[in-house]
Structure formats: C-alpha cells, structure tokens
Design an enzyme around this catalytic site. Structure first.
Site, short mmCIF file in Angstrom:
data_model
loop_
_atom_site.label_atom_id
_atom_site.label_comp_id
_atom_site.label_asym_id
_atom_site.label_seq_id
_atom_site.Cartn_x
_atom_site.Cartn_y
_atom_site.Cartn_z
N MET A 211 -11.59 28.92 31.33
CA MET A 211 -10.15 29.62 31.03
C MET A 211 -8.58 28.72 30.29
SD MET A 211 -7.72 27.86 34.03
CE MET A 211 -6.38 28.29 33.15
N TYR A 212 -9.81 27.77 29.42
CA TYR A 212 -9.24 27.41 28.21
C TYR A 212 -8.91 28.00 27.13
CZ TYR A 212 -9.29 22.93 30.59
OH TYR A 212 -9.51 21.83 31.45
N SER A 213 -7.29 28.26 26.82
CA SER A 213 -7.87 29.44 25.86
C SER A 213 -8.41 31.21 25.59
CB SER A 213 -8.46 29.39 24.04
OG SER A 213 -7.21 28.34 23.99
#
Length: 342
Positions: A58-60
């Site tokens: 889910m990061y960026s």
C-alpha cells in the site's frame, strides 16, 4: 555494518533496515521521495552494508514496491539482499481488496511479486490483524505462499502479545510456518511492548524490527513544546496531539546526551534501541542521506550505563497510546487511494 540473525532463524540481516515507505509518489504523501531522487538512498544503504529493505503493497499505492524492486535489481545482488513487504492495507475500494482473507493474501502476494519484479519475497508480513477474518484462515493462507516458494519467512506488524501468542500456538498446532519477526511501534517515548510483547519474543525466538524508531522524527526535535511542526513530515503525524510533557522531557534528554557526546540526537536514540533485548534491526525512514549516515553511526555507538539510565528515567506509561496507534493504523491501512499498479 554489523549483522544479526532474524529471530531464531538462519537469515542474516543488517542491524539496520531501510524503510522504503519514504519512496514512491508525492501525491500519496508530500514528504515522499520519487524514483530519481530516491536512487541514491538505496545506493548509499547498499554501499554501507545495509542488506535489509522493508516496504508494503500500500505504500504509495504500490509504487514503493516498484521503485524498490527496480533500484535493488540495478544496485545489488538478489541473493545478498533481504526484501520485506506487507499485506493487509486497502489497495482499492473493492470489498475484497483489503484485509487478510485467503483470497486477498494470495492475490496480493502475486501482485507484490509482479511490482517488485522478483521471484520471491524474503519476509512477508501482515500489516495489521484483520479481526473480520478467522486467524486460522489468515495463517493457513500465509503458510501456503511459503510452501508455494513465493515467500521465505513470515512476519507480523502492529500486534498485541496475546494475538501473537495465539498465532504462534496455532501455527505449531497445524504445523504451519510461524511468524519470525514483529514490526511494532517502539522507541524511547513508546516502550509499552516491554511489558508483554518483548518477553514473548525473547521466549519464542521472534526478532524485533520496529517502525518509528525515532518517533517519526519527534526524538530529533521536529516540533516545539507548543506542538508546532518544524518539518514537513511532522505536519502529517497522526500521533502529534497525543505527545505529552514527559515526551518532550525525553527529547530534551536525548539532545543533552547527544550534545555531550558530539553526535546528533538520532544517533543516541537509535543506539539505545539497538541495545534493547530481542532487537534485530530498527526500520529507519530516511528522506535525506544524512538520516542514513546518523543511523550508521548508531550501530557502533556505545552508550554508558549511566546514559542509558538517564534516557530511560523520564519515561512514563502510555496506557492509552496503543488505542490511538491502532485507530490511526487502521485508518491509514484502509485509506484506499484507488487501484494499485498490478
């Protein structure tokens, strides 16, 4: 660089882990470094012996995994690197696009491998427990991706002691692969894990790889006592309203010892963390090369017994902090910014 085994495994990792949530797209968070400007961070880490890199799907919205995969393939050798990622956060608005169901875990593992452009993930971690899914379903699905050769080891993030104990018991009962690491919030101003999580990890041979080792920069004086943010990333810190006077006393003590020893506050705060029981590798979030350099200094920096006592003296219990952390973590994990790159 110094190295250690990850918990009670044969996997060797550097005493520092580079957190790759700092690299991605600015539309996700304004303080994030994009691909070109982040390359030197990966290069500097590898050149200085860091072999451990942590990201999440889910990061960026998936871009962090893509950037991490491209830089590591270009700059390092896959067999020498330890790549960790996570599953559980919202990847789109669909009803099955978050959480820890068997469906989401297996699909997310395949999607992470595609974004990383790698054949396997060294450490696959659940980002937070999904209370709507039976733990047995989650653990069996995680076991299946290990047995399929897609994952080497399993880890858990944002867990309580009792849920970790239950997971370890179920894994043993069913002969599933067990968690070998815990990635929780742990630093000089939040030490509640020392009550139950750390003793459990010591007993069960589980390694600690904490996030926010510098309290997202708070321990390096990124805000004043009025609560005013002094740096960009501090402006988006969801825990800012919960900082208390004794937390600021801790910041002052870190700064005092750092000044006396001629180093930056980050060196002192990380050095304290590195000498705590069960500690394998703090996850450092760097948006400047100097952040990595401070962390590297901390690996060899020795605090005296008197300095350790002085650092630990201002601490007061944070009985409600875990509720705040969990609430913000769940909002963060389920913020869903649209379909992720697949």
């Amino acid at each position: 660089m110094k190295y250690a085994k990850l918990g009670r495994t044969g996997l060797t990792v550097s005493r520092l882990c580079l957190g790759c949530g700092s690299y991605g797209i600015k539309s996700w968070q304004p303080w994030v470094l994009e691909e070109k400007e982040s390359r030197e961070h990966y290069a500097h880490a590898i050149e200085n012996g860091i072999n451990f890199f942590d990201t999440a799907d889910m990061y960026s919205n998936g871009v962090s995994e893509q950037i991490t995969g491209r830089h590591l393939r270009e700059l390092g050798r896959r067999d020498e690197l330890v790549v960790a990622t996570k599953v559980g956060g919202a990847m789109s608005t669909g009803p099955n696009c978050s959480g820890l169901s068997r469906k989401h875990i297996i699909e997310s593992c395949d999607a992470s491998l595609r974004r990383l452009n790698m054949d396997y993930i060294d450490l696959y971690q659940i980002h937070s427990w999904d209370l709507a899914t039976p733990m047995e379903e989650t653990l069996e699905a995680l076991d299946s991706v290990v047995r399929a050769g897609k994952v080497r080891y399993l880890g858990v993030s944002n867990t309580s002691a009792w849920m970790l104990a239950k997971a370890l018991f179920l894994a043993r009962e069913h002969r599933w692969h067990r968690f070998v690491s815990v990635q929780n919030h742990y630093n000089l101003i939040y030490r509640e894990d020392e009550r139950e999580v750390t003793p459990l990890c010591l007993d069960q041979g589980v390694g600690l790889i904490p996030w926010r080792p510098l309290a997202r920069g708070f321990l390096t004086s990124n805000r004043d006592r009025s609560g005013k943010a002094l740096r960009l990333r501090a402006e988006s810190d969801p825990l800012a309203p919960s900082y208390r006077p004794d937390d600021y006393d801790m910041v002052d003590m870190v700064a005092k010892i750092a000044a006396a020893r001629g180093v930056g506050p980050a060196v002192v705060a990380l050095a304290w963390l590195l000498q705590t029981p069960a500690m394998t590798a703090p996850i450092i979030g760097a948006t400047k090369i100097s952040h990595i350099d401070d962390a590297l200094k901390a690996v060899d920096f020795q605090l005296t017994a008197e300095e350790v006592a002085a650092l630990e003296e201002p601490y007061q219990a944070h009985p409600d902090a875990m509720q705040i952390i969990h609430k913000n973590a769940m909002r963060y994990l389920n913020q869903g910014t649209g379909a992720a790159p697949r």
